[in-house]
Design an enzyme around this catalytic site. Structure first.
Site, PDB file in Angstrom:
ATOM      1  CE  LYS A  71      -3.637  -2.471   2.417  1.00  0.00           C
ATOM      2  NZ  LYS A  71      -4.248  -2.823   3.713  1.00  0.00           N
ATOM      3  CD  GLN A  90      -3.103  -4.141   6.863  1.00  0.00           C
ATOM      4  OE1 GLN A  90      -3.041  -3.090   6.223  1.00  0.00           O
ATOM      5  NE2 GLN A  90      -3.539  -5.266   6.328  1.00  0.00           N
ATOM      6  CG  ASP A 107      -9.709  -0.370   4.742  1.00  0.00           C
ATOM      7  OD1 ASP A 107      -9.376  -0.524   3.552  1.00  0.00           O
ATOM      8  OD2 ASP A 107      -9.019  -0.762   5.704  1.00  0.00           O
TER       9      ASP A 107
END
Ligand code: NDP
Length: 322
Positions: free
Chosen positions: A76, A120, A145
């Site tokens: 990422k 995460q 997200d």
């Protein structure tokens, strides 16, 4: 004149070419994600020149030190750097408490230089931490997200212009668009109902006007459900579970699965496969995503897309507030 997509679907419906079924058209996530990343790079350059050096900011918050998470995070950060997004990795020790994680999130929420924040998952902590509470602490307008209840709620109501959409299903929609096959009026089947893949995929297909069936571990006769799908999206986490014989001729098959299975021919002793048995599904589908190189690269590209989109919204608000 027939478009390539229509032609391909016709051949799919016919089932064979010269007595032998042709293979599906492969939908490349590698190629599509590259196009998305190139477009975003140009957008970021435009932002920089229009708004005196402004850059979108992304923070990846990690708790602990899982190897798989480290790998995903580095992918990422690399993608962000290539696009011109200013990305930072904040790592808390695996001894961090829930309060400490929440404090970290609150501080990023308040930082105007950050437009996207991801936590995460899974959290690698020795302390009890409520993952749901942590994901919901992210400010909805930085939730790139798309996992907060606010964004999930907007998506379920079809407020697509006003929410951040989870990256994997958003990437699947982009791959479906690449086929040229219209979603409206089609029968779509989603296997899986997780917050990150199946449930938002259902919503996206529904609000793109498909009739959607969502299957899960208690769904009886999965092959019959799959056989009705013009568009099939699979996110079950079961290696090669969907067999080619189940698939409707000419269907669009999108495989989100990432599973490692033993393979003695590989130096690592294993290889990655999807949730769809590719070799057999390829004989019946009209379009199919490979694993790897299908949905996977799209997930990262869509995270970048959400970050840039969030930064544009921030700029719009700042301009309006002047
Ligand atoms: P989860 O384990 O959270 O969810 C799996 C879903 O599949 C559940 O809804 C479950 O049903 C359903 N399911 C499991 N077994 C069956 C079965 N035999 N028949 C029908 N449904 C079944 O997984 P995720 O959604 O997080 O991930 C799904 C897959 O996608 C995994 O392979 C994962 O690695 C991959 N993935 C890929 C990403 C990418 O970037 N390409 C990103 C995220 C995930 P129930 O709800 O009843 O338990």
């Amino acid at each position: 004149m027939l478009s390539l997509a229509a032609l391909s679907l016709r051949l799919g419906a016919a089932g064979c070419r010269g007595g032998r079924r042709s293979m599906a058209t492969v939908i490349s996530g590698n190629k599509t994600s590259k196009l998305v990343r190139e477009r975003l790079k140009k957008e970021v350059e435009k932002m920089k020149s229009q708004f005196s050096g402004f850059r979108p900011g992304l923070v990846v918050l990690q708790v602990g030190d899982r190897d798989d998470s480290n790998l995903y995070i580095s992918t990422k950060l690399k993608a962000a750097a290539e696009i011109g997004i200013s990305a930072n990795h904040v790592r808390l020790p695996n001894t961090a408490t829930e309060d400490e994680v929440l404090q970290s999130i609150a501080s990023v929420n308040q930082n105007p230089a950050v437009h996207g924040l991801i936590v995460q998952l899974p959290l690698d902590s020795v302390k009890p931490i409520d993952t749901e509470r942590v994901t919901n602490a992210v400010a909805p307008d930085k939730d790139v997200d798309g996992l907060t209840c606010i964004n999930a709620g907007k998506l379920s109501r079809g407020d697509l212009g006003d929410c951040l959409i989870p990256c994997t299903p958003n990437g699947c929609m982009e791959l479906i668009r690449q086929t040229g096959v219209s979603v409206a009026g089609k029968h779509a089947v989603v296997i899986g109902r997780s917050k990150i893949v199946g449930a938002p995929m259902h919503d996206l297909l529904l609000w793109s006007h498909a009739t959607v069936t969502t299957c899960h571990s208690k769904t009886p006769d999965l092959p019959a459900q799959v056989g009705r799908a013009d568009i099939l999206v699979v996110g079950a986490g079961k290696a090669e579970m969907v067999r080619g014989e189940w698939v409707k001729e000419g269907a669009v098959v999108i495989d989100c699965g990432i599973n490692h299975i033993p393979d003695e021919t590989k130096a690592s002793g294993k290889r990655v496969v999807g949730d769809v048995h590719y070799a057999s599904a390829n004989q019946r589908a009209g379009y199919i995503t490979p694993v790897p190189g299908g949905v996977g690269p799209m997930t990262v590209a869509m995270l970048m897309e959400n970050t840039v989109q969030s930064a544009w919204r921030f700029l719009q608000k700042s301009q309006a507030g002047r």
